[in-house]
Design a protein around this motif. Structure first.
Motif, PDB file in Angstrom:
ATOM      1  N   ASP A  51      -7.213  -1.554  -3.530  1.00 22.56           N
ATOM      2  CA  ASP A  51      -8.322  -0.932  -3.090  1.00 22.56           C
ATOM      3  C   ASP A  51      -8.426   0.369  -2.265  1.00 22.56           C
ATOM      4  O   ASP A  51      -7.256   0.491  -1.387  1.00 22.56           O
ATOM      5  CB  ASP A  51      -9.513  -1.730  -1.960  1.00 22.56           C
ATOM      6  N   SER A  52      -8.111   1.301  -3.127  1.00 19.83           N
ATOM      7  CA  SER A  52      -7.371   2.639  -2.098  1.00 19.83           C
ATOM      8  C   SER A  52      -8.326   3.251  -1.101  1.00 19.83           C
ATOM      9  O   SER A  52      -9.821   2.069  -1.231  1.00 19.83           O
ATOM     10  CB  SER A  52      -7.915   4.396  -3.158  1.00 19.83           C
ATOM     11  N   PHE A  53      -7.971   3.928   0.093  1.00 16.71           N
ATOM     12  CA  PHE A  53      -8.866   3.964   0.809  1.00 16.71           C
ATOM     13  C   PHE A  53      -8.415   4.903   1.647  1.00 16.71           C
ATOM     14  O   PHE A  53      -7.169   5.593   1.397  1.00 16.71           O
ATOM     15  CB  PHE A  53      -9.073   2.780   1.842  1.00 16.71           C
ATOM     16  N   GLU A  54      -9.586   5.535   2.802  1.00 12.68           N
ATOM     17  CA  GLU A  54      -8.431   6.625   3.789  1.00 12.68           C
ATOM     18  C   GLU A  54      -8.429   6.426   5.310  1.00 12.68           C
ATOM     19  O   GLU A  54      -9.955   5.131   5.313  1.00 12.68           O
ATOM     20  CB  GLU A  54      -9.709   7.806   3.692  1.00 12.68           C
ATOM     21  N   ASN A  55      -7.630   5.895   6.064  1.00 13.73           N
ATOM     22  CA  ASN A  55      -7.803   6.285   7.748  1.00 13.73           C
ATOM     23  C   ASN A  55      -7.322   7.328   8.540  1.00 13.73           C
ATOM     24  O   ASN A  55      -6.980   8.531   7.816  1.00 13.73           O
ATOM     25  CB  ASN A  55      -6.646   5.555   7.764  1.00 13.73           C
ATOM     26  N   GLN A  98       0.697  -1.009  -0.667  1.00 13.79           N
ATOM     27  CA  GLN A  98      -0.084   0.022  -0.187  1.00 13.79           C
ATOM     28  C   GLN A  98       1.040   1.643   0.380  1.00 13.79           C
ATOM     29  O   GLN A  98       2.272   1.250   1.066  1.00 13.79           O
ATOM     30  CB  GLN A  98      -0.687  -0.012   1.184  1.00 13.79           C
ATOM     31  N   ARG A 150      -3.637   8.473   3.020  1.00 13.02           N
ATOM     32  CA  ARG A 150      -4.027   7.824   1.348  1.00 13.02           C
ATOM     33  C   ARG A 150      -4.009   7.075   1.749  1.00 13.02           C
ATOM     34  O   ARG A 150      -2.479   7.290   1.226  1.00 13.02           O
ATOM     35  CB  ARG A 150      -4.363   8.799   1.119  1.00 13.02           C
ATOM     36  N   TRP A 183      -8.752   0.758   7.838  1.00 14.03           N
ATOM     37  CA  TRP A 183      -9.182   0.057   6.875  1.00 14.03           C
ATOM     38  C   TRP A 183      -8.601  -1.885   6.780  1.00 14.03           C
ATOM     39  O   TRP A 183      -7.342  -1.486   7.990  1.00 14.03           O
ATOM     40  CB  TRP A 183      -8.508  -0.081   5.386  1.00 14.03           C
ATOM     41  N   ALA A 206     -11.247  -5.224   1.686  1.00 13.07           N
ATOM     42  CA  ALA A 206     -11.888  -5.159   1.205  1.00 13.07           C
ATOM     43  C   ALA A 206     -13.336  -6.102   1.492  1.00 13.07           C
ATOM     44  O   ALA A 206     -14.811  -5.174   1.506  1.00 13.07           O
ATOM     45  CB  ALA A 206     -11.466  -5.727  -0.297  1.00 13.07           C
ATOM     46  N   GLY A 257     -13.982  -3.367   4.921  1.00 10.80           N
ATOM     47  CA  GLY A 257     -14.258  -2.340   5.745  1.00 10.80           C
ATOM     48  C   GLY A 257     -13.459  -2.018   6.207  1.00 10.80           C
ATOM     49  O   GLY A 257     -11.388  -1.991   6.178  1.00 10.80           O
ATOM     50  N   ALA A 258     -13.453  -0.605   6.646  1.00  3.95           N
ATOM     51  CA  ALA A 258     -12.534   0.293   7.276  1.00  3.95           C
ATOM     52  C   ALA A 258     -13.757  -0.158   8.900  1.00  3.95           C
ATOM     53  O   ALA A 258     -15.327   0.013   8.925  1.00  3.95           O
ATOM     54  CB  ALA A 258     -13.081   1.834   7.337  1.00  3.95           C
TER      55      ALA A 258
END
Length: 183
Positions: free
Chosen positions: A148-152, A118, A143, A168, A171, A174-175
Motif C-alpha cells: 500500500d503506497s501512502f504519504e505521511n 516500507q 512517501r 498511516w 490498509a 488508513g491514516a
C-alpha cells in the motif's frame, strides 16, 4: 472514540469545541486524533510512558503509542499496527538520510505476525504557521512504497515538537490525523 459507530462524534464539531480558552485550561498533555476514512475523532490523554514511548488512550480504551510524536503502534482500532520501526523517519526529520526502509508489523487473520518493509523518501516542504496555535512549523512529507503506497505529513515546531501529522496505520484504518493540543 475512534470507531465506526453511528453515534461517533463528527470530527469538525469536536475540533471546533476545542477552543483556545478550553485548551488554556488543560493541565495534562492531550492529542486530538481524526480517522478521516471513518469520519470519527477523539481526544486522547497519556496513560503510560516507557522510556521514550508514550501511550495515549481514549475514554473507551483505544490506544496509540508514539515516540517523539511518531506512531509506533495502535490497539483497539481493528487492523491495528502492532509495531513500527521509526528510526529512519526520525533520522530524516533531523536531517539524516532522506531515503530509508522501515519495517512495520501487523497480525494476520490467523494471528500470525506479518512484517512489511516500507521504502520511504522524506522531503521538506517549507514552512508555515500552525493553524490552531500560530507556531511556525517546518512541513515534511514522507512517501512510502509497499503493498500500500501512502504519504505521511509532519508539521514540526522550532523546538522539535510534532504539532500536527497525518500518519498511516494500516490498509484497514488508513491514516490518522494527529494534532498536539497540549504538551
Amino acid at each position: 472514540m475512534l470507531c465506526s459507530c453511528a453515534t461517533a462524534p463528527d470530527p469538525d464539531v469536536m475540533r471546533a469545541m476545542l477552543t483556545p480558552e478550553q485548551v488554556a485550561q488543560l493541565r495534562a498533555p492531550m492529542i486530538f486524533v481524526v480517522a478521516p476514512t471513518r469520519r470519527v475523532a477523539a481526544t486522547l490523554v497519556p496513560v503510560g510512558q516507557n522510556g521514550g514511548v508514550r501511550t495515549w488512550q481514549t475514554r473507551d480504551g483505544v490506544q496509540i503509542a508514539t515516540q517523539n510524536g511518531l506512531v509506533i503502534a495502535s490497539r483497539g482500532l481493528g487492523f491495528d499496527l502492532m509495531s513500527a520501526d521509526i528510526g529512519g523517519t526520525s533520522a530524516a526529520l533531523r536531517g539524516g538520510p532522506l531515503r530509508y526502509t522501515r519495517l512495520v508489523t501487523y497480525l494476520s487473520g490467523d494471528a500470525q505476525t506479518i512484517v512489511v518493509p516500507q521504502t520511504c523518501v522524506m522531503t521538506a516542504q517549507g514552512r508555515q504557521r500552525h493553524p490552531a496555535n500560530g507556531i511556525p512549523v517546518k512541513v515534511f512529507v514522507e512517501r512510502c512504497q509497499t503493498r500500500d503506497s501512502f504519504e505521511n505529513t509532519y508539521h514540526i515546531g522550532p523546538d522539535g515538537t510534532l504539532w500536527w501529522s497525518r500518519q498511516w496505520v494500516s490498509a484497514g484504518v488508513g491514516a490518522l490525523e494527529i494534532e498536539r493540543i497540549r504538551r
